[in-house]
Write an enzyme that holds these catalytic residues in place. Structure first.
Site, PDB file in Angstrom:
ATOM      1  N   ASP A 168       1.473  -3.947   3.627  1.00  0.00           N
ATOM      2  CA  ASP A 168       1.939  -3.270   2.062  1.00  0.00           C
ATOM      3  C   ASP A 168       1.322  -3.889   0.944  1.00  0.00           C
ATOM      4  O   ASP A 168       0.539  -4.913   1.308  1.00  0.00           O
ATOM      5  CB  ASP A 168       3.422  -3.197   2.376  1.00  0.00           C
ATOM      6  CG  ASP A 168       3.932  -1.960   1.678  1.00  0.00           C
ATOM      7  OD1 ASP A 168       3.590  -1.514   0.675  1.00  0.00           O
ATOM      8  OD2 ASP A 168       4.919  -1.372   2.439  1.00  0.00           O
ATOM      9  N   GLY A 221      -2.387  -5.766   0.960  1.00  0.00           N
ATOM     10  CA  GLY A 221      -3.674  -4.774   0.698  1.00  0.00           C
ATOM     11  C   GLY A 221      -3.135  -3.558   0.375  1.00  0.00           C
ATOM     12  O   GLY A 221      -2.127  -2.999   0.425  1.00  0.00           O
ATOM     13  N   PHE A 274      -3.908   0.354   1.697  1.00  0.00           N
ATOM     14  CA  PHE A 274      -4.251   1.330   2.702  1.00  0.00           C
ATOM     15  C   PHE A 274      -5.231   2.231   2.411  1.00  0.00           C
ATOM     16  O   PHE A 274      -5.728   2.991   3.226  1.00  0.00           O
ATOM     17  CB  PHE A 274      -3.142   1.753   3.421  1.00  0.00           C
ATOM     18  CG  PHE A 274      -2.036   2.432   2.584  1.00  0.00           C
ATOM     19  CD1 PHE A 274      -2.391   3.273   1.498  1.00  0.00           C
ATOM     20  CD2 PHE A 274      -0.552   2.382   2.724  1.00  0.00           C
ATOM     21  CE1 PHE A 274      -1.359   4.050   0.610  1.00  0.00           C
ATOM     22  CE2 PHE A 274       0.157   3.153   2.074  1.00  0.00           C
ATOM     23  CZ  PHE A 274      -0.276   3.812   1.134  1.00  0.00           C
ATOM     24  N   HIS A 328       4.011  11.620   3.142  1.00  0.00           N
ATOM     25  CA  HIS A 328       4.599  12.596   2.433  1.00  0.00           C
ATOM     26  C   HIS A 328       4.530  12.070   0.822  1.00  0.00           C
ATOM     27  O   HIS A 328       4.993  12.841   0.145  1.00  0.00           O
ATOM     28  CB  HIS A 328       6.017  12.657   2.971  1.00  0.00           C
ATOM     29  CG  HIS A 328       7.161  11.818   2.507  1.00  0.00           C
ATOM     30  ND1 HIS A 328       8.312  12.256   2.728  1.00  0.00           N
ATOM     31  CD2 HIS A 328       6.949  10.390   2.199  1.00  0.00           C
ATOM     32  CE1 HIS A 328       9.095  10.868   2.480  1.00  0.00           C
ATOM     33  NE2 HIS A 328       8.002  10.140   2.235  1.00  0.00           N
TER      34      HIS A 328
END
Length: 338
Positions: free
Chosen positions: A202, A225, A227, A245
Site C-alpha cells: 500500500d 509503493g 499500484f 471501485h
C-alpha cells in the site's frame, strides 16, 4: 395525488433529514458513550457527561434524540441503558458499527458531499471541496487516514472472514494484498492457512502506520509503493479487496495492468467487490450508497457489474475464470493470465 399516505411522507421526511441522525450518532461515538455503559447496566447522563468531559444538558438532548430512533434507552430520571442498536456502537461488539459511526461524517467525507452536484458536470466533489484528491487528503490528515484504515478493517459486511473462508487458499505459498490497508483480510487468510505467507502492499503512509504486532508473527511483510507502477512479482496470488471501485475505468485498468505485469503464469488474481445488479430493487441499499460515496470521493469511480469487471480484466490480459458469492455482500472474482 393518490398513493401518498402519512407513512410514506414521514418515511421520506426522515430520509431527507438522515444527515442529522448521522451527525448525532458520530457525536456520541466520538465520546465513546456506548463503551462507557456496560451491557445490561445503565448510567446517568450526569455520570456520562462527567466521564466524557462535556456538559450534561446538551448530551441529554443528543441521547434523547437517538433514543427516539431506538439507539439507547432513556428513562425519566436521566439514566441511559442499551438497546440492541446502541450495543452495536460498542467497540467490542461483533461487527461493531463504532468505526462506521465516526467515519462517514468525518470532515473529509462530510464536506465532499456538500459538493455532490459537481459530479454531474464531470468534476470530483472531494476535489471541489478540498482542492486535493482523496488519498492525498488522507495522507495529509493522518488522524482521518488511520480512522479510514480502521473503518475498512471493521467494515460491517464481514468481508474479511467471508473471503478467508470462501476461497480455497490451500497450496498457496505467497499472497500479495494490493492496496490492502492495514491488512485485515490478509491476516484472516493467514490465520486459516499455516503455510501461507503474505505481502501487504500500500501507500507509504498506510504501511508506516501498521505496527509489527499486526504482521501475523512475521508471516506478513510490508512493502510501500504505488499500484500504478510496480508490484512485488512472482506471488501465487494477488488480491484487490474493495480497491477497484475507488477508481474510474482508465485508472482501474492501469491497476490491473500492473497486476498482470507482476503475475506469472499459474498464479491468480482475486478481485473482491460487490457486484451491482442491473435492477436496483434486487440489490442492497447500502451498496448503492457506497456507489454514491465513490462518486463523492472520486467522481467517475463506481461500483460495477460482473460483466464490467470481466471487460476490464480481458483488456488487462486476464481471463475471468470464476465468480464466487460469499456470506458477505462481496463476491470473489478469480482471474488468471490469458
Amino acid at each position: 395525488m393518490s398513493g401518498c399516505g402519512d407513512d410514506d411522507r414521514l418515511a421520506l421526511d426522515l430520509l431527507i433529514r438522515g444527515f442529522q441522525v448521522s451527525r448525532i450518532i458520530r457525536l456520541v461515538a466520538d465520546l465513546e458513550i456506548a463503551d462507557r455503559i456496560a451491557p445490561e447496566t445503565s448510567m446517568s447522563i450526569a455520570a456520562l457527561a462527567r466521564e466524557s468531559g462535556v456538559l450534561a444538558a446538551p448530551l441529554l438532548r443528543a441521547v434523547r434524540a437517538l433514543a427516539a430512533f431506538g439507539i439507547f434507552r432513556l428513562d425519566q430520571n436521566g439514566n441511559v441503558a442499551h438497546t440492541p442498536r446502541s450495543l452495536l456502537l460498542r467497540a467490542d461488539a461483533p461487527q461493531s458499527l463504532s468505526h462506521s459511526a465516526r467515519f462517514w461524517t468525518t470532515p473529509g467525507s462530510w464536506r465532499a458531499w456538500e459538493f455532490l452536484d459537481v459530479a454531474l458536470h464531470d468534476r470530483v466533489p472531494h476535489e471541489a471541496a478540498w482542492g486535493t484528491d482523496r488519498f492525498s487528503y488522507l495522507r495529509d490528515h493522518p488522524a482521518e487516514g488511520r480512522l479510514f484504515d480502521a473503518f475498512m478493517a471493521h467494515f460491517p459486511d464481514n468481508r474479511h472472514d467471508a473471503v478467508a473462508g470462501s476461497y480455497d487458499f490451500s497450496g498457496t505459498g505467497l499472497v500479495v494484498d494490493v492496496g490492502g490497508g492495514n491488512g485485515e483480510t490478509l491476516r484472516r487468510i493467514i490465520a486459516r492457512h499455516p503455510g501461507l505467507r503474505g505481502i501487504l502492499f500500500d501507500r507509504a503512509d498506510v504501511i508506516a502506520a501498521v505496527p509489527p504486532a499486526m504482521l501475523s508473527e512475521g508471516r506478513m511483510t510490508t512493502q510501500a509503493g504505488s499500484f500504478f507502477e510496480k508490484l512485488p512479482s512472482g506471488a501465487d496470488c494477488y488480491m484487490l479487496v474493495r480497491v477497484l471501485h475507488d477508481w474510474a475505468d482508465e485508472a482501474a485498468l492501469r491497476i490491473l495492468q500492473s497486476c498482470r505485469a507482476a503475475t506469472p503464469e499459474g498464479s491468480r488474481l482475486l478481485i473482491v467487490e460487490a457486484l451491482m445488479p442491473v435492477d436496483p430493487s434486487l440489490g442492497r441499499q447500502t451498496e448503492y450508497l457506497i456507489d454514491m460515496q465513490m462518486m463523492a470521493m472520486f467522481g467517475r469511480a463506481r461500483e460495477r457489474t460482473e460483466a464490467e469487471y470481466g471487460g476490464l480484466l480481458a483488456e488487462a490480459g486476464f481471463e475471468l475464470t470464476k465468480v464466487m458469492p460469499t456470506a458477505s455482500p462481496v463476491s470473489i472474482l478469480e482471474a488468471v493470465p490469458s
